[in-house]
Write a protein that holds these residues in place. Structure first.
Motif, short mmCIF file in Angstrom:
data_model
loop_
_atom_site.label_atom_id
_atom_site.label_comp_id
_atom_site.label_asym_id
_atom_site.label_seq_id
_atom_site.Cartn_x
_atom_site.Cartn_y
_atom_site.Cartn_z
N MET A 46 0.49 -1.42 0.27
CA MET A 46 -0.20 0.23 -0.27
C MET A 46 1.06 1.10 -0.02
N ASN A 47 0.36 2.05 -1.14
CA ASN A 47 1.16 3.27 -1.48
C ASN A 47 1.22 4.72 -0.59
N VAL A 48 -0.09 4.46 -0.22
CA VAL A 48 -0.70 5.71 0.59
C VAL A 48 -1.70 5.34 2.10
N SER A 49 -1.89 6.20 2.55
CA SER A 49 -2.20 6.24 3.55
C SER A 49 -3.78 5.70 4.06
N TYR A 71 -6.89 6.76 -17.68
CA TYR A 71 -6.08 7.61 -16.45
C TYR A 71 -6.93 6.83 -15.15
N LYS A 72 -8.13 6.84 -14.45
CA LYS A 72 -8.58 7.08 -13.59
C LYS A 72 -7.74 5.32 -12.98
N PHE A 73 -8.05 4.62 -13.80
CA PHE A 73 -7.37 2.98 -13.67
C PHE A 73 -5.81 3.02 -13.01
N ALA A 74 -5.01 3.69 -14.26
CA ALA A 74 -3.64 4.26 -13.43
C ALA A 74 -3.35 4.78 -12.47
N LYS A 75 -3.87 5.84 -12.15
CA LYS A 75 -4.22 6.50 -11.39
C LYS A 75 -4.52 5.86 -9.83
N GLY A 76 -5.55 4.70 -10.06
CA GLY A 76 -6.03 3.90 -9.11
C GLY A 76 -4.90 2.52 -8.34
N VAL A 77 -4.89 2.02 -9.79
CA VAL A 77 -3.74 1.03 -9.56
C VAL A 77 -2.10 1.77 -8.46
N ARG A 78 -1.37 3.03 -8.97
CA ARG A 78 -0.79 3.49 -8.36
C ARG A 78 -0.41 3.43 -7.06
N GLN A 79 -1.75 3.23 -6.30
CA GLN A 79 -1.86 3.40 -4.94
C GLN A 79 -1.33 2.34 -4.68
N ARG A 80 -0.96 0.82 -5.42
CA ARG A 80 -0.59 -0.07 -4.36
C ARG A 80 0.49 -1.03 -5.54
N GLN A 81 0.76 -0.27 -6.25
CA GLN A 81 1.79 -0.48 -7.09
C GLN A 81 3.67 -0.61 -6.19
N LEU A 82 3.90 -1.72 -6.72
CA LEU A 82 5.07 -2.65 -5.52
C LEU A 82 5.73 -1.57 -6.12
N LYS A 113 -17.80 -3.35 -6.71
CA LYS A 113 -16.69 -3.65 -6.39
C LYS A 113 -14.79 -3.15 -6.28
N ASP A 114 -14.18 -2.59 -5.48
CA ASP A 114 -13.37 -1.82 -5.26
C ASP A 114 -11.93 -2.96 -5.64
N ILE A 115 -11.38 -2.76 -6.92
CA ILE A 115 -11.00 -4.04 -7.51
C ILE A 115 -9.19 -4.30 -6.87
N LEU A 116 -9.29 -3.00 -6.09
CA LEU A 116 -8.10 -3.42 -5.11
C LEU A 116 -7.89 -3.35 -3.78
N GLU A 117 -9.19 -4.29 -3.67
CA GLU A 117 -9.07 -4.84 -2.19
C GLU A 117 -8.21 -5.81 -1.99
N ASP A 126 -5.96 8.51 2.76
CA ASP A 126 -5.99 9.34 1.91
C ASP A 126 -6.68 8.31 0.90
N TYR A 127 -6.22 6.93 0.74
CA TYR A 127 -6.84 6.29 -0.11
C TYR A 127 -8.12 6.44 -1.48
N GLN A 128 -8.33 5.54 -2.62
CA GLN A 128 -9.78 5.97 -3.40
C GLN A 128 -9.19 4.18 -4.26
N PRO A 129 -10.93 4.22 -3.33
CA PRO A 129 -11.07 2.88 -4.20
C PRO A 129 -11.74 3.02 -5.84
N LEU A 130 -10.87 1.77 -6.68
CA LEU A 130 -10.99 1.51 -8.15
C LEU A 130 -12.40 0.45 -7.88
N GLN A 131 -13.65 0.36 -8.85
CA GLN A 131 -14.73 0.17 -8.43
C GLN A 131 -14.87 -0.35 -9.92
#
Length: 267
Positions: free
Chosen positions: A147-150, A246-257, A164-168, A153-158
């Protein structure tokens, strides 16, 4: 490097030996005898590469900060003869002393042996090529995914279908993204749960696993491939294509390794 020091510190001596097997495999060494408990005759395991067999000696001194010296690696030449090998590998969680390096240089120069030392900096570089799941199994970080954010600050990617939040954590392995063909014959960027997208017509039947997207290099390769399809195949895009992408990329960056934390299945 500090987080990797903690990663190494938390391993037991036995785990350090097992970790060495995985690291060496990444750079082409094939285990012939694996680590085992008990007296080992001065070797932890044996590997082979390019028709040369190596004795592997693992020293895990990071908690004491001690460098590996001549007293820690005694009778190297005799040990190589005992195990009938032509190479020596030191797999160490700290560096080596000048005295040990000089001894290894002398043995290899006079007896036509080979040696290689794997110290922390070199090991960390190799870790970038390893399967993230293996690194997780040795305790690189708590939890299954990064998890890259607190939390605040986390925003779900539905999922575009069910919401459903696909980043859970529980949804990441069961979610994908791709280019979908709509009724107007134009292509849109979509992402969501695999069951929800099962009947969606994806361009070239291609999709990106969300687990892949969590690795920066895989995400970059996917983006390049999409741009190539659009340009070379003259795809007609929906008006919200780039907004969704863009929305997808922004969401994924929250959890990128971090790029040092391995890759998807070691690929």
């Amino acid at each position: 490097m500090n987080r990797f020091k903690n990663f190494f510190r938390n391993m037991t001596d036995e785990e350090w030996e097992r970790f060495a097997v995985y690291v060496l495999q990444i750079v082409g060494y094939i285990p012939t005898i694996l680590p085992a408990y008990g007296t080992d005759g001065g070797k932890d395991f044996l590997v082979v590469k390019d028709n040369c067999q190596y004795l592997v000696s693992c020293k895990h001194y990071i908690n004491s900060g001690k460098h590996v010296g001549q007293d820690d690696e005694q009778n190297i030449g005799d040990r190589l003869l005992q195990h009938n090998v032509k190479g020596f590998i030191g797999f160490y969680s700290t560096g080596i002393t000048t005295g040990l390096q000089n001894r290894l240089n002398g043995i290899c120069r006079n007896s036509q042996y080979e040696y290689e030392i794997f110290e922390p900096h070199k090991i960390v570089i190799i870790m970038q090529l390893m399967d993230t799941k293996i690194l997780q199994s040795f305790g690189l970080y708590p939890g299954k995914y990064y998890m890259n954010v607190s939390e605040e600050d986390y925003q779900p990617l539905q999922c575009v279908c069910c919401g459903k939040d696909i980043l859970e954590d529980e949804n990441i392995p069961n979610s994908i993204a791709g280019l979908a063909k709509f009724e107007d014959e134009k292509y849109g960027f979509i992402y969501g749960c695999k069951p929800c997208l099962r009947n969606v017509e994806l361009y070239l039947n291609a999709f990106l696993e969300i687990e892949q997207a969590l690795h920066v290099k895989w995400m970059q390769g996917w983006d390049q491939m999409i741009d190539t399809w659009i340009e070379e195949d003259h795809l007609e895009l929906r008006s919200d294509f780039y907004k969704m992408r863009y929305k997808f990329a922004k969401g994924v960056r929250q959890r990128q390794l971090p790029q040092t934390d391995g890759t998807w299945y070691g690929l």
